[in-house]
Design a protein around this motif. Structure first.
Motif, PDB file in Angstrom:
ATOM      1  N   TYR A  81       0.904  -1.119   0.034  1.00 27.92           N
ATOM      2  CA  TYR A  81       0.157   0.111  -0.014  1.00 27.92           C
ATOM      3  C   TYR A  81       1.012   1.125  -0.072  1.00 27.92           C
ATOM      4  CZ  TYR A  81      -4.369   2.563   0.908  1.00 27.92           C
ATOM      5  OH  TYR A  81      -5.530   3.225   0.909  1.00 27.92           O
ATOM      6  N   MET A  82       2.109   1.185  -0.598  1.00 31.18           N
ATOM      7  CA  MET A  82       3.112   2.000  -0.418  1.00 31.18           C
ATOM      8  C   MET A  82       2.995   2.752   1.114  1.00 31.18           C
ATOM      9  SD  MET A  82       2.687   3.783  -4.079  1.00 31.18           S
ATOM     10  CE  MET A  82       4.243   4.457  -4.454  1.00 31.18           C
ATOM     11  N   ASP A  83       3.030   2.208   1.991  1.00 28.70           N
ATOM     12  CA  ASP A  83       2.954   2.388   3.193  1.00 28.70           C
ATOM     13  C   ASP A  83       4.411   2.082   4.156  1.00 28.70           C
ATOM     14  OD1 ASP A  83       2.800  -0.326   3.434  1.00 28.70           O
ATOM     15  OD2 ASP A  83       1.021  -0.366   5.024  1.00 28.70           O
ATOM     16  N   HIS A  84       4.448   1.949   5.401  1.00 27.08           N
ATOM     17  CA  HIS A  84       5.432   1.747   6.252  1.00 27.08           C
ATOM     18  C   HIS A  84       6.306   0.501   5.933  1.00 27.08           C
ATOM     19  CE1 HIS A  84       7.747   0.829   9.931  1.00 27.08           C
ATOM     20  NE2 HIS A  84       7.693   2.207  10.186  1.00 27.08           N
ATOM     21  N   SER A  85       7.474   0.182   6.388  1.00 26.36           N
ATOM     22  CA  SER A  85       8.326  -1.105   5.693  1.00 26.36           C
ATOM     23  C   SER A  85       7.415  -2.268   6.473  1.00 26.36           C
ATOM     24  CB  SER A  85       9.529  -0.890   6.520  1.00 26.36           C
ATOM     25  OG  SER A  85      10.325   0.064   5.963  1.00 26.36           O
ATOM     26  N   LEU A  86       6.984  -2.235   7.438  1.00 23.50           N
ATOM     27  CA  LEU A  86       6.197  -3.582   8.119  1.00 23.50           C
ATOM     28  C   LEU A  86       4.963  -3.756   7.162  1.00 23.50           C
ATOM     29  CD1 LEU A  86       6.004  -2.238  12.058  1.00 23.50           C
ATOM     30  CD2 LEU A  86       7.468  -4.011  10.993  1.00 23.50           C
ATOM     31  N   GLY A  87       4.280  -2.825   6.640  1.00 24.24           N
ATOM     32  CA  GLY A  87       3.212  -3.347   5.708  1.00 24.24           C
ATOM     33  C   GLY A  87       3.949  -3.776   4.418  1.00 24.24           C
ATOM     34  N   THR A  88       4.875  -3.451   4.089  1.00 30.84           N
ATOM     35  CA  THR A  88       5.858  -3.871   2.710  1.00 30.84           C
ATOM     36  C   THR A  88       6.160  -5.206   3.088  1.00 30.84           C
ATOM     37  OG1 THR A  88       6.418  -1.528   2.083  1.00 30.84           O
ATOM     38  CG2 THR A  88       7.718  -3.471   1.272  1.00 30.84           C
ATOM     39  N   LEU A  89       6.561  -5.737   4.210  1.00 32.44           N
ATOM     40  CA  LEU A  89       7.049  -6.844   4.420  1.00 32.44           C
ATOM     41  C   LEU A  89       5.832  -7.984   4.688  1.00 32.44           C
ATOM     42  CD1 LEU A  89       9.868  -6.314   7.407  1.00 32.44           C
ATOM     43  CD2 LEU A  89      10.012  -7.366   4.609  1.00 32.44           C
ATOM     44  N   PHE A  90       4.510  -7.251   5.013  1.00 27.40           N
ATOM     45  CA  PHE A  90       3.468  -7.959   5.129  1.00 27.40           C
ATOM     46  C   PHE A  90       3.015  -8.385   3.798  1.00 27.40           C
ATOM     47  CE2 PHE A  90      -1.174  -8.283   5.613  1.00 27.40           C
ATOM     48  CZ  PHE A  90      -1.142  -9.665   6.287  1.00 27.40           C
ATOM     49  N   ALA A  91       3.082  -7.300   2.885  1.00 21.73           N
ATOM     50  CA  ALA A  91       2.619  -7.704   1.380  1.00 21.73           C
ATOM     51  C   ALA A  91       3.464  -8.879   0.817  1.00 21.73           C
ATOM     52  CB  ALA A  91       2.753  -6.398   0.617  1.00 21.73           C
ATOM     53  N   TYR A  92       4.921  -8.563   0.998  1.00 24.99           N
ATOM     54  CA  TYR A  92       5.660  -9.798   0.750  1.00 24.99           C
ATOM     55  C   TYR A  92       5.285 -11.127   1.257  1.00 24.99           C
ATOM     56  CZ  TYR A  92       9.748  -6.876  -1.548  1.00 24.99           C
ATOM     57  OH  TYR A  92      10.383  -6.055  -2.263  1.00 24.99           O
ATOM     58  N   TYR A  93       5.253 -11.096   2.330  1.00 30.34           N
ATOM     59  CA  TYR A  93       4.621 -12.567   3.062  1.00 30.34           C
ATOM     60  C   TYR A  93       3.583 -13.037   2.231  1.00 30.34           C
ATOM     61  CZ  TYR A  93       2.567 -15.511   6.370  1.00 30.34           C
ATOM     62  OH  TYR A  93       1.730 -16.722   6.952  1.00 30.34           O
ATOM     63  N   GLU A  94       2.472 -11.924   2.168  1.00 26.75           N
ATOM     64  CA  GLU A  94       1.219 -12.493   1.598  1.00 26.75           C
ATOM     65  C   GLU A  94       1.471 -12.883   0.098  1.00 26.75           C
ATOM     66  OE1 GLU A  94      -2.441 -12.514   3.209  1.00 26.75           O
ATOM     67  OE2 GLU A  94      -0.741 -13.440   4.202  1.00 26.75           O
ATOM     68  N   ALA A  95       2.086 -12.312  -0.517  1.00 28.11           N
ATOM     69  CA  ALA A  95       2.545 -12.466  -1.884  1.00 28.11           C
ATOM     70  C   ALA A  95       3.145 -14.023  -2.222  1.00 28.11           C
ATOM     71  CB  ALA A  95       3.599 -11.541  -2.592  1.00 28.11           C
TER      72      ALA A  95
ATOM     73  N   SER B   3      15.629   5.178   7.453  1.00 33.52           N
ATOM     74  CA  SER B   3      15.533   5.278   8.775  1.00 33.52           C
ATOM     75  C   SER B   3      15.656   3.999   9.332  1.00 33.52           C
ATOM     76  CB  SER B   3      14.012   5.485   8.849  1.00 33.52           C
ATOM     77  OG  SER B   3      13.023   4.183   8.690  1.00 33.52           O
ATOM     78  N   GLU B   4      15.499   3.749  10.678  1.00 34.98           N
ATOM     79  CA  GLU B   4      15.590   2.373  11.246  1.00 34.98           C
ATOM     80  C   GLU B   4      14.668   1.241  10.634  1.00 34.98           C
ATOM     81  OE1 GLU B   4      15.231   5.161  13.899  1.00 34.98           O
ATOM     82  OE2 GLU B   4      13.081   5.263  13.171  1.00 34.98           O
ATOM     83  N   PHE B   5      13.835   1.558  10.149  1.00 39.42           N
ATOM     84  CA  PHE B   5      12.655   0.785   9.323  1.00 39.42           C
ATOM     85  C   PHE B   5      13.139   0.619   8.102  1.00 39.42           C
ATOM     86  CE2 PHE B   5      10.357   1.947  13.324  1.00 39.42           C
ATOM     87  CZ  PHE B   5       9.925   0.785  13.833  1.00 39.42           C
ATOM     88  N   SER B   6      14.176   1.012   7.519  1.00 42.27           N
ATOM     89  CA  SER B   6      14.504   0.859   6.038  1.00 42.27           C
ATOM     90  C   SER B   6      14.611  -0.742   5.528  1.00 42.27           C
ATOM     91  CB  SER B   6      15.790   1.723   5.526  1.00 42.27           C
ATOM     92  OG  SER B   6      15.536   3.046   5.775  1.00 42.27           O
ATOM     93  N   LEU B   7      14.304  -0.950   4.404  1.00 38.75           N
ATOM     94  CA  LEU B   7      14.827  -2.186   3.942  1.00 38.75           C
ATOM     95  C   LEU B   7      15.588  -2.397   2.821  1.00 38.75           C
ATOM     96  CD1 LEU B   7      10.976  -3.268   3.404  1.00 38.75           C
ATOM     97  CD2 LEU B   7      12.347  -3.931   5.255  1.00 38.75           C
TER      98      LEU B   7
END
Length: 159
Positions: free
Chosen positions: A85-99, A125-129
């Protein structure tokens, strides 16, 4: 815009996501180039209308329950793809997981997913991937990682 695209290039395009606001004209475009739907999905009333207008459904786990859409549309001749959802890194990781999860469960229904938008949206940031050689380097920790970063955050009780 279709007249500007060569026949060879049209064959190479996997899909175009929502090229213009939703209308019945999508059916004309989808005869030449596969179309994908995302935000406009709620405007489609019937499965028959969906099949006439698009070939791909774009799903975002941050705002949708993927299983609801799979159950509703898996028997139709459409494919799915998952993105963030072009959101926080945690959301990105969740999208990767679901994919990964859905791609493994239904490999014939799920296309490769594009989730890497962090480089567009944020500075470091400290949340960078990070990518390392063409692979996502997962943060250390349990679940989606970031254990040390999360432990160092100032937490405030909201109630």
């Amino acid at each position: 815009f279709l007249s500007l695209i060569s026949a060879d290039l049209k064959k190479a395009i996997q899909y175009i996501e929502e090229p213009f606001p939703f209308s019945k004209e999508w059916s004309l475009v989808s005869q030449e180039i596969p179309l994908a739907i995302d935000h406009e999905l709620s405007k489609i009333v019937t499965p028959e209308e969906l099949v006439a207008l698009v070939q791909v459904i774009v799903l975002k786990p941050a705002k949708q329950d993927i299983s609801d859409y799979v159950v509703s549309f898996e028997n139709l001749p459409v494919k799915f793809t998952i993105t963030n959802y072009m959101d926080h890194s945690l959301g990105t990781l969740f999208a990767y997981y679901e994919a990964c999860r859905w791609g493994h469960k239904l490999p014939d229904k799920f296309l490769e997913s594009g989730c890497w938008t962090q480089h567009i949206l944020r500075t470091s940031s400290e949340f960078s991937l990070e990518y390392q050689e063409s692979f996502l380097r997962l943060p250390t920790g349990v679940g989606v990682g970031f254990d040390a970063t999360l432990e160092n955050q100032k937490w405030i009780l909201l109630s």
